[in-house]
Design a protein around this motif. Structure first.
Motif, short mmCIF file in Angstrom:
data_model
loop_
_atom_site.label_atom_id
_atom_site.label_comp_id
_atom_site.label_asym_id
_atom_site.label_seq_id
_atom_site.Cartn_x
_atom_site.Cartn_y
_atom_site.Cartn_z
N ILE A 29 33.12 -54.09 36.03
CA ILE A 29 34.16 -53.74 37.01
C ILE A 29 35.41 -54.57 36.76
N ASP A 30 36.59 -53.90 36.86
CA ASP A 30 37.86 -54.63 36.68
C ASP A 30 38.88 -54.20 37.73
N HIS A 31 40.16 -54.49 37.45
CA HIS A 31 41.21 -54.29 38.46
C HIS A 31 41.37 -52.84 38.89
N ILE A 32 41.05 -51.88 38.03
CA ILE A 32 41.22 -50.47 38.39
C ILE A 32 40.26 -50.11 39.54
N TRP A 33 39.00 -50.49 39.38
CA TRP A 33 37.99 -50.28 40.44
C TRP A 33 38.42 -50.99 41.72
N GLU A 34 38.82 -52.25 41.57
CA GLU A 34 39.18 -53.07 42.74
C GLU A 34 40.40 -52.49 43.46
N GLN A 35 41.37 -51.99 42.69
CA GLN A 35 42.57 -51.39 43.29
C GLN A 35 42.20 -50.13 44.06
N THR A 36 41.25 -49.35 43.53
CA THR A 36 40.80 -48.11 44.18
C THR A 36 40.10 -48.42 45.51
N ILE A 37 39.35 -49.51 45.52
CA ILE A 37 38.56 -49.91 46.70
C ILE A 37 39.44 -50.56 47.77
N ARG A 38 40.55 -51.13 47.34
CA ARG A 38 41.39 -51.99 48.20
C ARG A 38 41.66 -51.43 49.61
N PRO A 39 41.98 -50.14 49.79
CA PRO A 39 42.28 -49.65 51.15
C PRO A 39 41.10 -49.72 52.12
N TYR A 40 39.90 -49.91 51.61
CA TYR A 40 38.70 -49.82 52.46
C TYR A 40 38.12 -51.19 52.82
N VAL A 41 38.80 -52.26 52.38
CA VAL A 41 38.31 -53.62 52.67
C VAL A 41 39.50 -54.51 53.03
N HIS A 42 39.23 -55.61 53.75
CA HIS A 42 40.30 -56.57 54.05
C HIS A 42 40.57 -57.45 52.83
N ASN A 43 39.51 -58.08 52.33
CA ASN A 43 39.67 -59.01 51.20
C ASN A 43 38.61 -58.75 50.15
N ILE A 44 38.96 -59.08 48.92
CA ILE A 44 38.04 -58.90 47.79
C ILE A 44 37.85 -60.24 47.10
N MET A 45 36.58 -60.57 46.86
CA MET A 45 36.24 -61.77 46.09
C MET A 45 35.50 -61.32 44.83
N VAL A 46 35.89 -61.87 43.70
CA VAL A 46 35.22 -61.56 42.43
C VAL A 46 34.46 -62.80 41.96
N ILE A 47 33.23 -62.57 41.51
CA ILE A 47 32.48 -63.63 40.82
C ILE A 47 32.45 -63.24 39.35
N ASP A 48 32.96 -64.11 38.50
CA ASP A 48 33.05 -63.78 37.07
C ASP A 48 32.68 -64.99 36.23
N ASP A 49 32.38 -64.73 34.97
CA ASP A 49 32.10 -65.79 34.01
C ASP A 49 32.93 -65.60 32.74
N LEU A 50 33.47 -64.39 32.55
CA LEU A 50 33.97 -64.01 31.23
C LEU A 50 35.47 -64.22 31.03
N ALA A 51 36.26 -64.04 32.10
CA ALA A 51 37.73 -64.10 31.99
C ALA A 51 38.22 -63.21 30.85
#
Length: 366
Positions: free
Chosen positions: A111-133
């Motif tokens: 999952i990356d920014h495209i998915w997160e941008q699509t989801i954005r209207p349905y949540v207040h805040n988004i937190m990502v847990i990542d290891d790869l950068a």
């Protein structure tokens, strides 16, 4: 009191392994302790952990297990989703519409920014847990619990300016059993723990066991932990059934106890690295995935682990040689142990800061 709703999007599978879901469960338990409602959204891949999560007391919204060919994956791991990101986002939105969470936590390499941008209207805040950068994110908080020489710069061009970053092992997601176990500095090598994660598809465990059999010392004993997704578990148990020094454990819920009992661990990189460091357990490490290599090298250069290299380059003889070296030079064992403990200093204070930040009400998106 206003109760916060948190939803976690994470998957487990034979291919992905169990680590993402397991660390999210750890986070979910700590959020629940702070009075938060937590639910999971998981796809039912082969090797999923939906029932396991439900058994831990959390609701799971299951997405159907699919394996659609993704013609032009946008990132290295998009195929791990089983469907294109757009479809995963649409199916996730159907769940989110009924909840409208205050916080959505995403722990998925596909999952990356495209998915997160699509989801954005349905949540207040988004937190990502990542290891790869290795891909951009559209999030308000980002947690990367890994140790890198350049960890403070890795996400500079990958997250929005307003994003709060929580970087390094001081933010490692440790289960309660670890947090409640005393740290112990090792001074002598008598007992080994072997653990290569939930799946161990390349059977590194077999290599470690061959190494232990090379060691002549009859006082050396070993606990061997095999995940329930390990395809070799029956074969390994049968092969070493006669060796009284070796004890097998399947899909345990007492890992902290086993780690505390051990004087050294033979294992991979990944999230168990920070559990071992927290308990002062030195590691003879080999890497089983590309994303573990830089961390392993940096830890090794700082004298925190004994790194042998990539799995394909490591032989049972190399592992046996490392064991012999630490048996004969307990001062080296002690140094690894002390440096591991130092790496995790003041962890509780940092975690408290993390929870205070992510549990603030309100919309941080810009």
């Amino acid at each position: 009191m206003i109760v916060m709703n948190v939803v976690i999007r994470a998957d487990a599978s034979v291919q992905i392994g169990t680590g993402h879901v397991m660390r999210c469960l750890t986070l979910a338990e700590q959020l629940k302790e702070r009075g938060t409602d937590v639910a999971f959204i998981c796809r039912e891949h082969e090797g999923h952990l939906c029932e396991f999560i439900r058994d831990k007391g959390f609701h799971v919204f299951a997405l159907p297990g699919k394996d659609v060919k993704i013609n032009e994956p946008r990132n290295t791991h998009e195929k791990w989703l089983g469907v294109p990101q757009e479809r995963d986002a649409a199916e996730t939105i159907e769940v989110l519409k009924t909840i409208r969470p205050d916080l959505l936590i995403v722990d998925h390499y596909g999952i990356d920014h495209i998915w997160e941008q699509t989801i954005r209207p349905y949540v207040h805040n988004i937190m990502v847990i990542d290891d790869l950068a290795d891909r951009p994110h559209q999030c308000d908080y980002l947690l990367d619990q890994n140790f890198y020489e350049q960890m403070n710069r890795r996400y500079d061009a990958l997250v929005p300016r307003h994003c709060s970053l929580f970087l390094g092992p001081k933010y490692a997601l440790l289960r309660k059993e670890f947090r409640q176990t005393d740290t112990r500095v090792r001074n002598q090598l008598n007992h080994v723990l072997v653990f290569f994660g939930g799946s161990d598809l390349s059977n590194e465990t077999a290599r470690a066991l061959q190494a232990i059999q090379h060691i002549k010392s009859r006082t050396l004993t070993a606990d061997v932990v095999l995940g329930k997704n390990n395809p070799y578990k029956d074969e390994l148990k049968a092969r070493y059934a006669e060796d009284e020094r070796i004890h097998f454990h399947i899909h345990v819920d007492y890992m902290a106890r086993l780690m505390n009992r051990a004087d050294v661990c033979i294992g991979a990189g990944g999230s168990t690295t920070w559990e071992r460091c927290y308990l002062g357990l030195p590691t003879i490490m080999m890497t089983v995935a590309k994303n573990q290599e830089e961390i392993a090298r940096d830890l090794s250069e700082n004298g925190i682990v004994h790194y042998l290299g990539k799995k394909e380059d490591v032989t049972p003889e190399m592992i046996a040689q490392s064991l012999e070296q630490l048996i004969q030079h307990p001062d080296q064992l002690r140094q690894y142990s002390q440096k591991s403990v130092k790496l995790m200093e003041k962890k509780e204070m940092h975690m408290e800061n993390l929870f205070q930040t992510i549990l603030q009400k309100g919309d941080h998106s810009h």
